[in-house]
Scaffold this motif. Sequence first.
Motif, PDB file in Angstrom:
ATOM      1  N   GLY A  43       0.809  -1.213   0.000  1.00 52.19           N
ATOM      2  CA  GLY A  43       0.000   0.000   0.000  1.00 52.19           C
ATOM      3  C   GLY A  43       0.840   1.260   0.000  1.00 52.19           C
ATOM      4  N   SER A  44       0.261   2.334  -0.537  1.00 52.21           N
ATOM      5  CA  SER A  44       0.937   3.625  -0.576  1.00 52.21           C
ATOM      6  C   SER A  44      -0.101   4.712  -0.783  1.00 52.21           C
ATOM      7  CB  SER A  44       1.969   3.663  -1.710  1.00 52.21           C
ATOM      8  OG  SER A  44       2.527   4.956  -1.865  1.00 52.21           O
ATOM      9  N   ARG A  45       0.267   5.951  -0.479  1.00 47.45           N
ATOM     10  CA  ARG A  45      -0.625   7.064  -0.823  1.00 47.45           C
ATOM     11  C   ARG A  45      -0.841   7.121  -2.332  1.00 47.45           C
ATOM     12  NH1 ARG A  45       2.327  11.977   2.080  1.00 47.45           N
ATOM     13  NH2 ARG A  45       4.082  10.775   1.282  1.00 47.45           N
ATOM     14  N   SER A  46       0.164   6.665  -3.084  1.00 55.25           N
ATOM     15  CA  SER A  46       0.076   6.600  -4.542  1.00 55.25           C
ATOM     16  C   SER A  46      -0.011   5.145  -4.976  1.00 55.25           C
ATOM     17  CB  SER A  46       1.292   7.267  -5.183  1.00 55.25           C
ATOM     18  OG  SER A  46       1.400   6.938  -6.549  1.00 55.25           O
ATOM     19  N   ALA A  47      -1.154   4.749  -5.523  1.00 57.51           N
ATOM     20  CA  ALA A  47      -1.304   3.373  -5.995  1.00 57.51           C
ATOM     21  C   ALA A  47      -0.297   3.072  -7.110  1.00 57.51           C
ATOM     22  CB  ALA A  47      -2.736   3.137  -6.478  1.00 57.51           C
ATOM     23  N   GLU A  48      -0.007   4.060  -7.938  1.00 56.51           N
ATOM     24  CA  GLU A  48       0.958   3.846  -9.018  1.00 56.51           C
ATOM     25  C   GLU A  48       2.349   3.543  -8.467  1.00 56.51           C
ATOM     26  OE1 GLU A  48       0.987   7.109 -11.695  1.00 56.51           O
ATOM     27  OE2 GLU A  48      -1.038   6.738 -12.463  1.00 56.51           O
ATOM     28  N   ARG A  49       2.739   4.261  -7.415  1.00 55.39           N
ATOM     29  CA  ARG A  49       4.040   4.004  -6.809  1.00 55.39           C
ATOM     30  C   ARG A  49       4.054   2.609  -6.179  1.00 55.39           C
ATOM     31  NH1 ARG A  49       6.809   7.427  -1.835  1.00 55.39           N
ATOM     32  NH2 ARG A  49       8.832   6.382  -1.888  1.00 55.39           N
ATOM     33  N   ALA A  50       2.954   2.223  -5.557  1.00 50.53           N
ATOM     34  CA  ALA A  50       2.876   0.887  -4.959  1.00 50.53           C
ATOM     35  C   ALA A  50       2.976  -0.195  -6.024  1.00 50.53           C
ATOM     36  CB  ALA A  50       1.569   0.747  -4.179  1.00 50.53           C
ATOM     37  N   GLU A  51       2.322   0.005  -7.145  1.00 48.17           N
ATOM     38  CA  GLU A  51       2.380  -0.973  -8.228  1.00 48.17           C
ATOM     39  C   GLU A  51       3.795  -1.074  -8.797  1.00 48.17           C
ATOM     40  OE1 GLU A  51      -0.565   0.642 -10.777  1.00 48.17           O
ATOM     41  OE2 GLU A  51      -2.244  -0.047  -9.536  1.00 48.17           O
ATOM     42  N   ALA A  71      -1.340  -1.232  -4.394  1.00 47.70           N
ATOM     43  CA  ALA A  71      -2.658  -0.616  -4.235  1.00 47.70           C
ATOM     44  C   ALA A  71      -2.502   0.663  -3.423  1.00 47.70           C
ATOM     45  CB  ALA A  71      -3.601  -1.584  -3.511  1.00 47.70           C
ATOM     46  N   SER A  72      -3.593   1.383  -3.264  1.00 48.71           N
ATOM     47  CA  SER A  72      -3.613   2.484  -2.310  1.00 48.71           C
ATOM     48  C   SER A  72      -3.513   1.896  -0.908  1.00 48.71           C
ATOM     49  CB  SER A  72      -4.913   3.270  -2.449  1.00 48.71           C
ATOM     50  OG  SER A  72      -6.015   2.433  -2.086  1.00 48.71           O
ATOM     51  N   ASN A  73      -3.248   2.726   0.089  1.00 46.70           N
ATOM     52  CA  ASN A  73      -3.225   2.229   1.460  1.00 46.70           C
ATOM     53  C   ASN A  73      -4.566   1.615   1.840  1.00 46.70           C
ATOM     54  OD1 ASN A  73      -0.546   2.681   2.473  1.00 46.70           O
ATOM     55  ND2 ASN A  73      -0.983   4.866   2.549  1.00 46.70           N
TER      56      ASN A  73
END
Length: 230
Positions: A43-51, A71-73
């Motif tokens: 998870g991350s604030r940015s789903a793109e960064r998490a992916e 995914a998002s957090n």
Amino acid sequence: MGFDDVALPDASGLSVGILGGTGPQGRGLAYRFALAGHAVRIGSRSAERAESTARALADLPGVADGLLTGASNAGACDADVVIVAVPWEGHAELLTELAGALAGRVVVDCVNPLGFDKQGAYALEVPEGSAAAQAAALLPESRVTAAFHHVSAVLLADAEVASLDTDVLVLGDDREAAALVQALAGRIAGMRGVFAGRLRNAGQVEALTANLIAINRRYKAHVGVRVTDL
């Protein structure tokens, strides 16, 4: 069966979500749990960064296809066990936001409230007593535990390190949830989960990280903790 007499369950089929999974600790834990065969949602604030992080970790040696996703957090809350690995500064705000999504989940807080100055790391005062206690107050419908505070992010993420020689101190007021987290820690090669008391004792466990950072700086190492005579 008493509070301390809980058998460790089979944790092999658990899915793991990691809030703040693109940070050093989150990335390392995600990699190790994927190596152990767990489905991991970063998870991350940015789903793109998490992916992007999930794709990068999936390319490391030993990770089976399809185990790592981003995914998002909020999206990472959809897992059997959810690890909180966000910076201390955003801890309360994020957990307040995700309280509904985390209801009924086993939540593992591994956040260390630390400050840094020219003399090094030091423990911050937390009104609730610890990050884990704060999490429990903000997540009354979750099964909050504390663990993974003293595991080196550098070693976790190093694909050349086959086994981590360390114990994981697990704390919690829900003894069955704590046992589940102990078992989950034991899924990582070289690790052992050790029950270390109730959440009211999490403050000194979190603060010990400042001492370990000082040891690492002095000896240029990535130290962990081992409990003897067990």
